[in-house]
Design an enzyme around this catalytic site. Structure first.
Site, PDB file in Angstrom:
ATOM      1  N   ASP A 121       0.806  -1.227   0.000  1.00  0.00           N
ATOM      2  CA  ASP A 121       0.000   0.000   0.000  1.00  0.00           C
ATOM      3  C   ASP A 121       0.836   1.274   0.000  1.00  0.00           C
ATOM      4  O   ASP A 121       1.988   1.296   0.404  1.00  0.00           O
ATOM      5  CB  ASP A 121      -0.974   0.008   1.196  1.00  0.00           C
ATOM      6  CG  ASP A 121      -0.265  -0.168   2.540  1.00  0.00           C
ATOM      7  OD1 ASP A 121       0.759  -0.883   2.602  1.00  0.00           O
ATOM      8  OD2 ASP A 121      -0.736   0.409   3.531  1.00  0.00           O
ATOM      9  N   GLU A 148      -0.595  -2.009   5.173  1.00  0.00           N
ATOM     10  CA  GLU A 148       0.321  -1.899   6.323  1.00  0.00           C
ATOM     11  C   GLU A 148       0.157  -0.578   7.038  1.00  0.00           C
ATOM     12  O   GLU A 148       0.370  -0.478   8.235  1.00  0.00           O
ATOM     13  CB  GLU A 148       1.773  -2.065   5.853  1.00  0.00           C
ATOM     14  CG  GLU A 148       2.773  -2.277   6.995  1.00  0.00           C
ATOM     15  CD  GLU A 148       3.079  -1.025   7.815  1.00  0.00           C
ATOM     16  OE1 GLU A 148       3.198  -1.143   9.040  1.00  0.00           O
ATOM     17  OE2 GLU A 148       3.184   0.075   7.231  1.00  0.00           O
TER      18      GLU A 148
HETATM   19 ZN   LIG Z   1       5.053   3.704   6.450  1.00  0.00          ZN
HETATM   20 ZN   LIG Z   2       6.445   0.965   5.515  1.00  0.00          ZN
END
Ligand SMILES: [Zn+2]
Ligand SMILES: [Zn+2]
Length: 399
Positions: A83, A141
């Site tokens: 991401d 994440e």
């Molecule tokens: Zn980051």
């Molecule tokens: Zn990262």
């Protein structure tokens, strides 16, 4: 040629492809849990290399396995995150983000392209190792509750459970060519704290008719620092930062409420629990004592990240073989947070850093900034290094 030299040569021969893949991902970033095109692209890359992907894990995650000889002997997992962040890119490069307001400013494009090439390398040498390597391309994440938690929910660490997992992250404080490791505690837990201080607004010249939430909020912010300075064990790293405060009155208007938002970080679960209770109690108590009210919302983030010492020692030794002892460094602890920590709670895990800094090329911006970039020479090393560490870990006697 030795297997080590073969892998180095493969990593080198894939390097232009790795860079092209990275630039494609960099130009087409997607926010957390919206990695639809990225996932399709990753799956397509795997398929083109003769590796059958499993799509749709954790919604936009992708998984794959490469089986060497005797695949049941041992399984290990390698992880990349996919991401991007809600940042407008300020770099003037040909592969600049084409999605306004979205940018790969944490290097997840690097992790994904590197892991894809690691898979391609391992697929080519699968007759030369025993066991199975599982590849996890995870979403989200950067955003609670963390894509790793969904990957685990959807079975990424089952059938069979890997004996180890490793993850790589770019590091703009580390010179390109260097690799960083740390045994034990490495990164912090991170919880979001939202305080709504409720008073009674009115004319600024008549405070006696009001309950001033600005003054209450000010007391709360100062008092809560005491949780860090007076309650925390001074030998334990911990942080409380309020980076946002909104009270929409005016020079002569006392507002009805003030909203405060911040982050609490720790590297000890017991302390984390007791600190969160203290924060809530203190904020409410101060507001009530001053005639107002405080609503407290705590959004739980990732747990702390602990690198398994034995695993870290083993992969570090492999890295020393790959890049030379002089290019392997010790990392300091970081109060940053990573959802890789979810994996570390289940299987022995190690999270290491790939040096991406090169001041001579003007590449030194930190992650999460609009000018973050990497020296792509790191992508000559990253894929082969991870492939080599994976093979050495599969060879190790510990299961
Ligand atoms: Zn980051
Ligand atoms: Zn990262």
């Amino acid at each position: 040629m030795s297997l080590l030299d073969t892998i180095k040569a493969l990593s080198e021969s894939y390097s232009q492809q790795t860079i092209d893949v990275r630039r494609h991902l960099h130009a087409n970033p997607e926010l957390s849990y919206q990695e639809h095109q990225t996932a399709l692209y990753v799956a397509g890359q795997l398929r083109e290399s003769g590796i059958e992907p499993t799509e749709g894990i954790a919604e936009t995650g992708v998984m794959a396995e490469i089986k060497g000889r005797n695949p049941e002997r041992k399984t290990i997992a390698l992880r990349a995150d996919m991401d991007a962040l809600p940042i407008e890119e300020a770099n003037d490069v040909e592969y600049k983000s084409r999605n306004p307001g979205v940018m790969h400013a944490c290097g997840h494009d690097v992790h994904t392209s590197s892991l894809l090439s690691t898979a391609k390398i391992l697929n080519q040498v699968k007759d030369h190792f025993e066991g199975t390597v599982r590849f996890l391309f995870q979403p989200g994440e950067e955003k609670n509750p963390g894509g790793a938690s969904y990957m685990i929910r959807d079975g990424a660490l089952e059938n069979p459970r890997p004996s180890a997992i490793m993850g790589q992250h770019v590091f703009p404080l580390l010179q390109v060519g260097k690799i960083g490791f740390r045994e034990g505690m490495y990164m912090a837990s991170a919880d979001e704290i939202y305080l709504k201080v409720i008073g009674k607004g009115g004319h600024g010249a008549a405070p006696d008719l009001c309950i001033d939430p600005i003054v209450i909020a000010s007391h709360i912010i100062i008092a809560l620092q005491q949780v860090i300075s007076r309650n925390a064990n001074p030998r334990q790293p911990t942080v409380l930062t309020f980076g946002n405060i909104v009270g929409l009155g005016a020079t002569n208007i006392i507002p009805n409420e003030v909203n405060i938002a911040g982050t609490f970080r720790a590297m000890n679960e017991e302390w984390r629990e007791s600190a969160l209770v203290k924060i809530e109690k203190m904020a409410k108590g101060i507001a009530e004592g001053m005639g107002g009210k405080c609503e407290v919302i705590i959004s739980r983030g990732y747990p702390y990240l602990e690198n398994n010492p034995e695993l870290t020692r083993r992969i570090r030794a492999a890295a020393e073989q790959y890049v030379g002892k002089e290019n392997v460094v010790d990392l300091d602890i970081s109060l940053g947070a990573e959802d890789f920590s979810y994996y570390s709670q289940i299987v022995p895990a190690s999270f290491y850093r790939l040096g991406t800094r090169n001041e001579a090329k003007g590449i030194s911006s930190y992650v999460h900034t609009p000018t973050f970039n990497i020296d792509e020479d790191a992508l000559r090393i990253g894929p082969g290094l991870m492939a080599w560490m994976a093979i050495k870990e599969l060879e190790s006697e510990i299961s």
